[in-house]
Design an enzyme around this catalytic site. Structure first.
Site, PDB file in Angstrom:
ATOM      1  N   ASP A  56       0.651  -1.215  -0.002  1.00 49.34           N
ATOM      2  CA  ASP A  56      -0.052   0.063   0.083  1.00 49.34           C
ATOM      3  C   ASP A  56       0.993   1.390  -0.014  1.00 49.34           C
ATOM      4  O   ASP A  56       1.259   1.574   0.993  1.00 49.34           O
ATOM      5  CB  ASP A  56      -0.795   0.122   1.257  1.00 49.34           C
ATOM      6  CG  ASP A  56      -1.971   1.137   1.207  1.00 49.34           C
ATOM      7  OD1 ASP A  56      -1.966   1.769   0.292  1.00 49.34           O
ATOM      8  OD2 ASP A  56      -2.602   1.341   2.330  1.00 49.34           O
ATOM      9  N   ASP A 260      -1.748   4.921  -5.613  1.00 54.50           N
ATOM     10  CA  ASP A 260      -2.065   4.254  -4.667  1.00 54.50           C
ATOM     11  C   ASP A 260      -2.210   2.890  -4.879  1.00 54.50           C
ATOM     12  O   ASP A 260      -3.469   2.295  -5.253  1.00 54.50           O
ATOM     13  CB  ASP A 260      -3.380   4.664  -3.829  1.00 54.50           C
ATOM     14  CG  ASP A 260      -3.730   4.015  -2.615  1.00 54.50           C
ATOM     15  OD1 ASP A 260      -2.952   3.004  -2.096  1.00 54.50           O
ATOM     16  OD2 ASP A 260      -4.969   4.458  -2.219  1.00 54.50           O
TER      17      ASP A 260
END
Ligand SMILES: *[C@@H]1O[C@H](CO)[C@@H](O)[C@H](O)[C@H]1NC(C)=O
Length: 410
Positions: A56, A260
């Site tokens: 992440d 992201d």
């Protein structure tokens, strides 16, 4: 012959500079669909046990579901991929005022004050678009490339919350690769071999991929570089304008673009979403595709026959692209149909771009959030040293295979 060699040479040029580097390499598992995550295996503890962590780049804190000696494991998955991490009390001794705890507090917005009753714990709470994790900071040994060891800090997540309809999770936690001082890459920089905080990932459209963390030399050719916007909380190459089939969107709205990897899909502000949907519908009006409502995703199409993969349907859709403007000029990020569609098990294809205004958190942020689907088969580099972001198209399924035959200290 030349034609046959060219893609391979392209890849070698891409990879050779990675050669004698001192990065840590993590092979990735997972895919956009049906798994919805790309994850690395981290070997933690002594003896080391494996845990799957979602890669992440949109958050700073690394944490895993954890059986805490006092609090147990509330809201933890009943059947996690691995038995819960179970720290000894000593692993949880991170004093609240310690530099590490202070750094984590700076990196994770909205952490409440340390409890006075428990100054020997570094408590955290982290909020995601979907769900929340709460716990205490722990430190433990991870093994690095199967050889070296390094002590790192991460969250022992003893209380998780997520929407009731969440599917079973394939991961034990999250690998926070954000730009924070206590982020995973920033911590590894303390390791003897690793002098720089550079992150690179290649997520394959066929599933799996690779993550590099450390001071690998990014490829020298073909990479589009944009300065990292430092004002932001997330990795952003600048302000983006969306084009569909080379035409700008009505009104030329621009929004901050953000990379992201922890988001499976791409999220765009409503204005852009509505325009993309109407353009796509316009393009398909003459085709044999029939619009259907997906269960998890709002917009899907059915063909005369079920589609086997995106390759069967991509020619019916037009390419998108982002024109990214930053201090050093403009760049393009091409988004061909295979980077915004996917095909489900039932053979329908769905739009993997979502309307951010339907999400309470994203609605406020007003970003073009570039998720994993759009970064497939791109080698994306987050250079926290030179403060720049780079991307180059790559065959992410062949990286590992080719790397094994080139000289590398990875
Ligand atoms: C990550 O940490 C940095 C530095 O502390 C901070 O500026 C940024 O807002 C954090 N990002 C997120 C997504 O919390």
């Amino acid at each position: 012959m030349a034609a046959m060699w060219s893609p391979i040479i392209g890849l070698l040029l891409l990879l050779l500079p990675l050669g004698p580097s001192s990065a840590i390499k993590f092979p990735l598992e997972g895919n956009v669909y049906p798994v919805g995550h790309f994850y690395a295996t981290l070997n933690i503890g002594e003896p080391a046990k494996p845990y799957f962590l979602d890669v992440d780049t949109g958050s700073n804190l690394t944490w895993l579901e954890c059986h805490h000696p006092v609090h147990g494991c509330k809201g933890c998955h009943p059947r996690p991929p691995h038995p819960y991490y179970t720290p000894a009390d000593g692993n949880l001794k991170v004093v609240c005022g310690s530099p590490l705890c202070v750094a984590v507090r700076r990196d994770v917005p909205g952490i409440p004050e340390c409890s006075r009753n428990d100054p020997h714990r570094c408590h955290y709470e982290i909020q995601y678009v979907t769900g929340k994790s709460e716990g205490d900071l722990a430190t433990d040994i991870i093994s690095v490339n199967g050889r070296d060891k390094k002590r790192i800090a991460f969250g022992c997540g003893y209380k998780q919350e997520e929407p009731a309809d969440s599917p079973p999770s394939p991961v034990d936690g999250i690998l926070g690769l954000g730009m924070g001082k206590a982020g995973f890459a920033a911590q590894l920089k303390g390791h003897k071999m690793i002098k720089e905080n550079v992150i690179g990932h290649c997520l394959s459209s066929k599933g799996k991929g690779v993550l590099y963390v450390g001071d690998f030399n990014p490829p020298t050719r073909g990479v589009t570089w944009a300065p990292m916007r430092e004002s932001l909380f997330y990795y952003s190459p600048g302000l983006a304008e969306v084009f569909i089939d080379k035409q700008p969107i009505r009104g030329n709205p621009t929004f901050e673009a953000v990379f992201d990897s922890g988001s499976t899909y791409t999220h765009v502000p409503a204005q852009i979403y509505n325009e993309i949907v109407s353009k796509v519908r316009g393009t398909l009006s003459e085709s044999s595709l029939e619009e259907v409502k997906g269960r998890a995703l709002p917009l899907c199409w059915k063909g005369k026959k079920p589609f086997g993969s995106v390759n069967d349907v991509k020619n019916q859709f037009k390419a998108l692209s982002l024109k990214i403007t930053h201090a050093r000029g403009t760049n393009n990020l091409d988004i061909p149909p295979q980077n915004y569609l996917f095909v489900k098990e039932d053979g329908e294809t769905c739009l993997a771009i979502l309307d951010a205004s339907l999400d309470p958190v994203l609605k406020e942020l007003n970003f073009i959030l570039i998720g994993a689907v759009t970064m497939q088969d791109l080698f994306v580099i987050y250079d926290n040293e030179k403060k720049q972001l780079g991307w180059v198209r790559a065959q992410c399924d062949r990286v590992q295979e080719l790397e094994s035959v080139i000289d590398s200290r990875l």
